[in-house]
Design an enzyme around this catalytic site. Structure first.
Site, PDB file in Angstrom:
ATOM      1  N   CYS A 158     -67.899 -76.936 102.614  1.00 11.51           N
ATOM      2  CA  CYS A 158     -67.184 -78.191 101.912  1.00 11.51           C
ATOM      3  C   CYS A 158     -67.144 -79.333 102.629  1.00 11.51           C
ATOM      4  CB  CYS A 158     -65.722 -77.596 101.875  1.00 11.51           C
ATOM      5  SG  CYS A 158     -64.827 -77.249 103.344  1.00 11.51           S
TER       6      CYS A 158
ATOM      7  N   SER B 230     -58.116 -67.325 111.420  1.00 12.01           N
ATOM      8  CA  SER B 230     -57.636 -67.734 112.767  1.00 12.01           C
ATOM      9  C   SER B 230     -56.209 -68.131 112.493  1.00 12.01           C
ATOM     10  CB  SER B 230     -58.582 -68.760 113.214  1.00 12.01           C
ATOM     11  OG  SER B 230     -58.479 -69.907 112.466  1.00 12.01           O
TER      12      SER B 230
ATOM     13  N   PHE C  58     -63.075 -66.242 106.927  1.00  9.68           N
ATOM     14  CA  PHE C  58     -62.436 -67.930 106.858  1.00  9.68           C
ATOM     15  C   PHE C  58     -61.551 -67.629 105.588  1.00  9.68           C
ATOM     16  CE2 PHE C  58     -66.487 -68.500 108.770  1.00  9.68           C
ATOM     17  CZ  PHE C  58     -65.970 -69.434 110.017  1.00  9.68           C
TER      18      PHE C  58
ATOM     19  N   ARG D  43     -64.105 -67.483  93.119  1.00  7.95           N
ATOM     20  CA  ARG D  43     -63.248 -66.590  93.587  1.00  7.95           C
ATOM     21  C   ARG D  43     -63.428 -65.397  92.649  1.00  7.95           C
ATOM     22  NH1 ARG D  43     -59.407 -69.866  96.508  1.00  7.95           N
ATOM     23  NH2 ARG D  43     -58.330 -70.402  94.358  1.00  7.95           N
TER      24      ARG D  43
ATOM     25  N   ASP E 224     -66.635 -68.762 103.944  1.00  7.66           N
ATOM     26  CA  ASP E 224     -66.028 -70.320 103.375  1.00  7.66           C
ATOM     27  C   ASP E 224     -65.247 -70.909 104.239  1.00  7.66           C
ATOM     28  OD1 ASP E 224     -64.797 -71.966 101.661  1.00  7.66           O
ATOM     29  OD2 ASP E 224     -63.480 -70.963 100.889  1.00  7.66           O
TER      30      ASP E 224
ATOM     31  N   ASN F 258     -61.210 -65.734 115.800  1.00  6.16           N
ATOM     32  CA  ASN F 258     -62.076 -66.693 115.338  1.00  6.16           C
ATOM     33  C   ASN F 258     -63.188 -66.090 114.849  1.00  6.16           C
ATOM     34  OD1 ASN F 258     -64.332 -68.580 115.739  1.00  6.16           O
ATOM     35  ND2 ASN F 258     -63.607 -69.310 117.645  1.00  6.16           N
ATOM     36  N   ALA F 259     -63.506 -66.492 113.649  1.00  8.82           N
ATOM     37  CA  ALA F 259     -64.850 -65.958 112.875  1.00  8.82           C
ATOM     38  C   ALA F 259     -65.998 -65.854 113.623  1.00  8.82           C
ATOM     39  CB  ALA F 259     -64.772 -66.401 111.642  1.00  8.82           C
TER      40      ALA F 259
END
Ligand code: SAH
Length: 386
Positions: free
Chosen positions: A330, A242, A219, A203, A290, A269-270
């Site tokens: 991730c 979301s 996200f 970040r 992300d 919703n992305a």
């Protein structure tokens, strides 16, 4: 006693996970109890916590013939804290214990200032929670401890996930400082243990590139990337998230940092929102992707790859010339190479040339064990449109 099948001991000497299929015989151990692991010839391999319910039935905690008692937890916690302190103070915002990588498989401990958050991922650790808290407090003082177990591992292991204060209640909200950015945490609520501490260094790194740019934080959870970017001089930031709980946290964090006027949050919703932005011909100078792991099981690896490719393709199309994309995975089931391949495919389909500025990974207080590749899960690419 847990006796391994022949040939399974060499892996067990360097990797703590023992699966049902590795086991020849088990005796004298209750679910969640400590078990001595021996090889097919009866030689000592280690001692770990056993649970017959999940396929991953034992995690070795020590390779020395010692009891897994309060003294053991004290020694392991002390070593984990010393690794973070590096000869100085134990940091105020950090992952203090990271499971296998700190020799305490199934245990995560995060520190948010004057509050500790403990997450138990196995029945054995859940039963040892009080000993763990005692060990932590013996070094750090009488800090309030919140439990924040996740539902899925608790169900697999067969215990009731604990949420909330362990004994003495602590503050409802803690404000932590991360490289000049203030972030709110409500112990015992939200995702992970409150913040995605694994992205702490990223970040700051990515935020540092944001000056003068239009930023898209997709996200966004509680807008950590957007707060860093705006504090570092980004013109505007759009967050997409979301979860309504995360959106509420994002609003608070943006206000807390005095950057709310330059930010917008879209609760959506992305996948849909990225498509919509493309249709509206929006462009961004810095995009952060992300997403959640998309998959927790190996079977869904293909679906995850499709998900990653789609969002990366869409994000690339939204980049300005010389725009920067910080893209992450991730997922334990997508390797660094596989993730790079997916991003390459997305670049081909979008017709974009991108320069790799940097490979990004999890924060250094989430150490990686060479022989336990599962400990390396966060992969990121910092890409620049050529
Ligand atoms: N970048 C954040 C962490 C993101 S975690 C940080 O640094 O703190 C992933 C986030 O994606 C979670 O907050 C989750 O609620 C959100 N999310 C999951 N699926 C989503 C979707 N389809 N669209 C938008 N947000 C989603």
């Amino acid at each position: 006693m847990l006796r391994l099948r022949r040939g399974r001991e060499s892996r067990a000497r360097v990797h703590p996970w023992i699966f049902e299929g590795d086991v020849a015989q088990v005796s004298d151990v209750e679910p969640g109890g400590a078990v001595t692991v021996v090889d097919a010839a009866g030689r000592f391999v280690g001692r770990g916590f056993y649970n017959p319910r999940p396929a991953l039935c034992c995690r070795i905690a020590t390779r020395v013939d010692e009891p897994l008692d309060a003294g053991f937890f004290r020694r392991r916690v002390e070593a984990a804290l010393a690794r973070r302190a590096r000869g100085g103070e134990v940091p105020g915002l950090a992952r203090l214990v990271w499971s296998e990588a700190d020799g305490l498989p199934g245990l995560v401990v995060d520190r948010y200032g004057a509050v500790l958050v403990v997450q138990c991922l196995t029945l054995g650790m859940a039963r040892a929670r009080a000993e763990v808290a005692g060990a932590l407090r013996s070094f750090l003082g009488p800090l309030p401890v919140a439990s924040m177990d996740e539902a899925t591992p608790a169900r697999l292991e067969g215990f009731e996930p604990a949420r909330g204060w362990l004994d003495e209640p602590g503050p409802e909200t803690v404000i932590v400082e991360e490289g000049g950015v203030r972030l709110g945490v409500r112990p015992g609520t939200g995702q992970k243990t409150g913040l995605y501490l694994d992205q702490r260094e990223n970040r700051a790194r990515v935020g540092g590139l944001a000056r003068g740019r239009q930023v898209l934080d997709a996200f966004s959870y509680t807008a950590g990337f957007a707060c860093h970017a705006l504090r570092a001089g980004a013109e505007r930031a759009l967050c997409i998230e979301s979860s309504s709980e995360a959106v509420a946290g994002a609003r608070e964090n943006l206000a807390l940092n005095g950057v709310a006027e330059r930010a917008q949050i879209t609760q959506a919703n992305a996948f849909d929102e990225l498509r919509r932005l493309a249709r509206s011909r929006a462009r961004f100078g810095l995009i952060v992707l992300d997403p959640p792991p998309f998959t927790r099981g190996r079977g869904a690896r293909e679906a995850a790859a499709r998900g990653y490719k789609e969002i990366n393709l869409r994000a690339m199309r939204l980049l300005e010339p010389q725009g920067i994309l910080a893209t992450f995975s991730c997922s334990h089931h997508v390797s660094g190479e596989a993730f790079e391949e997916i991003c390459r495919d997305a670049a081909v389909d979008s017709g974009m040339s991108l320069r790799v500025l940097e490979h990004l990974t999890q924060a250094s207080d989430h150490p990686v064990l060479l022989t336990v590749p599962e400990t390396h899960y966060l992969k990121g690419l910092l890409l620049e449109a050529v």
